[in-house]
Design a protein around this motif. Structure first.
Motif, short mmCIF file in Angstrom:
data_model
loop_
_atom_site.label_atom_id
_atom_site.label_comp_id
_atom_site.label_asym_id
_atom_site.label_seq_id
_atom_site.Cartn_x
_atom_site.Cartn_y
_atom_site.Cartn_z
N LEU A 354 -0.63 1.42 11.71
CA LEU A 354 -0.24 1.10 10.34
C LEU A 354 -1.45 0.70 9.49
N VAL A 355 -2.47 0.14 10.12
CA VAL A 355 -3.71 -0.13 9.40
C VAL A 355 -4.30 1.18 8.86
N GLN A 356 -4.23 2.24 9.66
CA GLN A 356 -4.73 3.54 9.18
C GLN A 356 -3.90 4.05 8.01
N LEU A 357 -2.62 3.71 8.00
CA LEU A 357 -1.78 4.12 6.88
C LEU A 357 -2.20 3.42 5.60
N GLU A 358 -2.50 2.12 5.68
CA GLU A 358 -2.95 1.43 4.48
C GLU A 358 -4.33 1.92 4.04
N VAL A 359 -5.16 2.33 5.01
CA VAL A 359 -6.46 2.93 4.66
C VAL A 359 -6.25 4.25 3.92
N ALA A 360 -5.29 5.05 4.39
CA ALA A 360 -4.98 6.30 3.69
C ALA A 360 -4.49 6.03 2.27
N GLY A 361 -3.71 4.98 2.09
CA GLY A 361 -3.28 4.61 0.75
C GLY A 361 -4.46 4.20 -0.12
N PHE A 362 -5.41 3.47 0.45
CA PHE A 362 -6.58 3.07 -0.32
C PHE A 362 -7.35 4.27 -0.82
N TRP A 363 -7.55 5.28 0.03
CA TRP A 363 -8.40 6.41 -0.33
C TRP A 363 -7.72 7.41 -1.26
N THR A 364 -6.47 7.12 -1.66
CA THR A 364 -5.92 7.89 -2.78
C THR A 364 -6.54 7.45 -4.10
N LEU A 365 -7.18 6.25 -4.09
CA LEU A 365 -7.88 5.72 -5.28
C LEU A 365 -6.96 5.69 -6.48
N SER A 366 -5.75 5.22 -6.27
CA SER A 366 -4.75 5.14 -7.34
C SER A 366 -4.12 3.76 -7.31
N SER A 367 -3.46 3.42 -8.40
CA SER A 367 -2.80 2.12 -8.48
C SER A 367 -1.72 1.97 -7.42
N SER A 368 -0.92 3.03 -7.20
CA SER A 368 0.14 2.97 -6.19
C SER A 368 -0.44 2.87 -4.79
#
Length: 582
Positions: A354-368
């Motif tokens: 799940l840490v990798q999932l939050e990293v994937a969210g970070f690298w969208t470089l978007s507010s969401s």
């Protein structure tokens, strides 16, 4: 009029440290029960003050969409040895002990107080219950973590980071399995590498920003360590002048790589995660719960605080590669979790996935993506911690965490079954549990950015299926429990106190009969169930009322998001030049 409540971040740092000193003093003079009660009371009071700080926090944005400066800030001049009108060049220091809270640090501070309170209130193994050193170290850890998240100056941030690393090194090496000292050294090696890169990156940032500012204003020659000023100036260096842009673009890639790699080790981002899986396997269950509640926050917090706002060009260039690596890590660690036959290792691998999932969210470089990653980061501070505490209670009874050793536990131990089931399902992403709202934000951000959604969704489904499968094996079906007080090996062999041996093989079709069980143990007691319920309630609240958390997080993410947002088109009023929208 300034009140004590205007300095709550300072109080949250000082109070656990004072409690650690008093606990050690009472323990030294032979009053161990009083010392333990004092430590628990200190943790409860710290949590109450953290909740009060959250209630006083103002998450409203200004008219131009900017967040307010850090609130409840305390700033004390620590070390300054150069006058403001010194000759050109870097000739002095301007270090301040500055603490405050913004939307990005508020919930990490609150959840840190929560996890410390839960661990100190929980029932622990006998060796840890008899030693007040654990309470002293945990209170020191609380103070260091509060300092790290509340720091508004580079030096307090670095001190908090080193304090957290040092205390965890002692906690891991002091209590745990047979290989705990080797795991402590492994943790120290990884954390030393990550911490060194972070300190080098921050030192380079301080020197670069101060030097470039000195080129514009020769009177400002002291090294500047104030975090809000450093970040605000760092964002403007590429636009101040052609000279500042040339200097900044020359050093920014190196600072970016240092901070990126340092916080990636601490995250732990794939493939730099082996220290985490080793830690949760060998450390004592309360230490693993503390690691889930505190260590897993540090890396993403650093990325959001430093990397995203300061290095937009580098982030955009690296995002496709690092996003793909994060999704690959999510898939790989989810499959590794499915292969585990150890309850605690499963939770550790699921949390790492799940840490990798939050990293994937970070690298969208978007507010969401940023908000979803930060929200999932908060959930990972609660659900795995509750699971580790519950598995620790099971391990304390049976001296084993082997999944195959248990079956039908919910029928005989309903409180254990209910709490453990909720904790494991919170890690699976099922609707209305744990980080469900965070999953929606991240998936939306990944889909909007054209990310590998076809890989992400099957990986999430496999992780959910793994959690349900383990629950079916341990909590339902025919009742089975190992012989009490002995290690339950993979071959299912145990030795009774009178020397009798009871053994069976996993290849046998029939499960061991209840006659081979020595006896029944009591269900979870109050000190075991209350901390788990407290953590799971917060995890559930993150999904039932996510806007309460997301609104505050977004007020602290304005600096991180602003470099990646396209400004809205300017509307020209009728009668003005052009007479239409630009």
């Amino acid at each position: 009029m300034v009140s004590v409540l205007d300095h709550l971040p300072l109080i949250l740092v000082a109070l656990p440290l004072i409690g650690a000193v008093l606990t050690g003093v009472f323990a030294h003079f032979g009053s161990a029960p009083i010392a333990r009660q004092l430590a628990r009371s200190n943790a409860i009071l710290t949590l109450a003050l953290a909740l009060l700080m959250a209630a006083r926090f103002d998450d409203r944005l200004s008219e131009d969409g900017r967040a307010a400066s850090p609130q409840m800030r305390t700033t004390v001049l620590w070390l300054a040895d150069a006058p403001i009108d010194a000759p050109g060049g870097i000739t002095g220091l301007d270090i301040r002990f500055s603490l405050g809270v913004d939307g990005l640090s508020l919930w990490p501070l609150v959840t840190t107080a929560l996890i410390v309170c839960a661990v100190l209130s929980s029932r622990r193994p006998a060796a840890m219950e008899e030693s007040t050193a654990f309470e002293v170290l945990v209170l020191c850890l609380s103070s260091g973590a509060m300092l790290l998240f509340a720091a508004q100056d580079v030096v307090p941030f670095a001190i908090g980071l080193q304090c957290v690393a040092g205390v965890f090194f002692l906690l891991i090496g002091w209590w745990g399995g047979a290989d705990r000292r080797a795991v402590a050294m492994k943790f120290a090696t990884y954390y030393a590498a990550g911490g060194t890169l972070i300190l080098l990156g921050l030192a380079g940032l301080v020197i670069s920003v101060t030097w470039i500012r000195g080129e514009l204003d020769p009177r400002r020659t002291a090294l500047l360590f104030d975090l809000p000023t450093l970040i605000a100036d760092g964002q403007r260096l590429s636009t101040w002048s052609e000279t500042t842009a040339i200097h900044w673009f020359a050093v920014a890639p190196y600072l970016f790589l240092a901070l990126l790699a340092g916080f990636a080790i601490l995250t732990p981002a794939f493939p730099l995660h082996p220290w985490w899986t080793s830690l949760v396997a060998e450390a004592a269950a309360p230490v693993a719960a503390l690691a889930a509640g505190i260590l897993l926050k540090v890396g993403l917090y650093g990325w959001l605080r430093f990397v995203a706002p300061l290095f937009p060009a580098e982030c955009v260039a690296w995002a496709p590669w690092l996003s793909g690596l994060a999704v690959l890590g999510f898939l790989q660690l989810g499959l590794v979790a499915l292969a585990q036959n150890d309850l605690r290792r499963f939770v550790g691998c699921a949390a790492a996935a799940l840490v990798q999932l939050e990293v994937a969210g970070f690298w969208t470089l978007s507010s969401s993506g940023f908000a979803g990653g930060a929200l999932l980061n908060l959930a990972l501070g609660c659900s795995p911690a509750a699971a580790f505490l519950l598995i620790g209670a099971l391990e304390d009874r049976y001296r084993t965490r082997d999944i195959d050793a248990f079956g039908g536990m919910a029928a005989h131990y309903p409180r254990l079954g209910l709490c453990l089931g909720a904790a494991l399902l919170s890690l699976s992403g099922l609707p209305w549990l744990g980080g469900w709202a965070a999953f929606l934000l991240i998936v939306t951000a990944v889909a909007s950015s054209g990310g590998p959604l076809t890989v992400l969704l099957p990986a999430m489904i496999s992780l959910s299926w793994g959690a349900i499968w383990i629950l079916q094996r341990t909590l339902f079906g025919r009742f089975r429990e190992p012989l009490q007080g002995f290690q339950f090996s993979a071959s299912w062999m145990s030795i009774a106190p009178d020397g009798r041996q009871a053994a069976w093989s996993t290849s046998e079709t029939d499960s061991p009969s209840d006659a081979q069980v020595v006896g029944r143990l009591p269900d979870l007691g109050f000190r075991e169930i209350a901390p788990a319920i407290m953590l799971l309630a917060v995890s559930l609240g993150l999904s039932l009322a996510p806007q309460v958390f997301v609104k505050t997080l977004k007020s602290g993410l304005t600096l991180s998001v602003s470099p990646y947002e396209v400004p809205p088109p300017r509307v020209v009023a009728p009668g003005q030049a052009g007479g239409e929208e630009e």
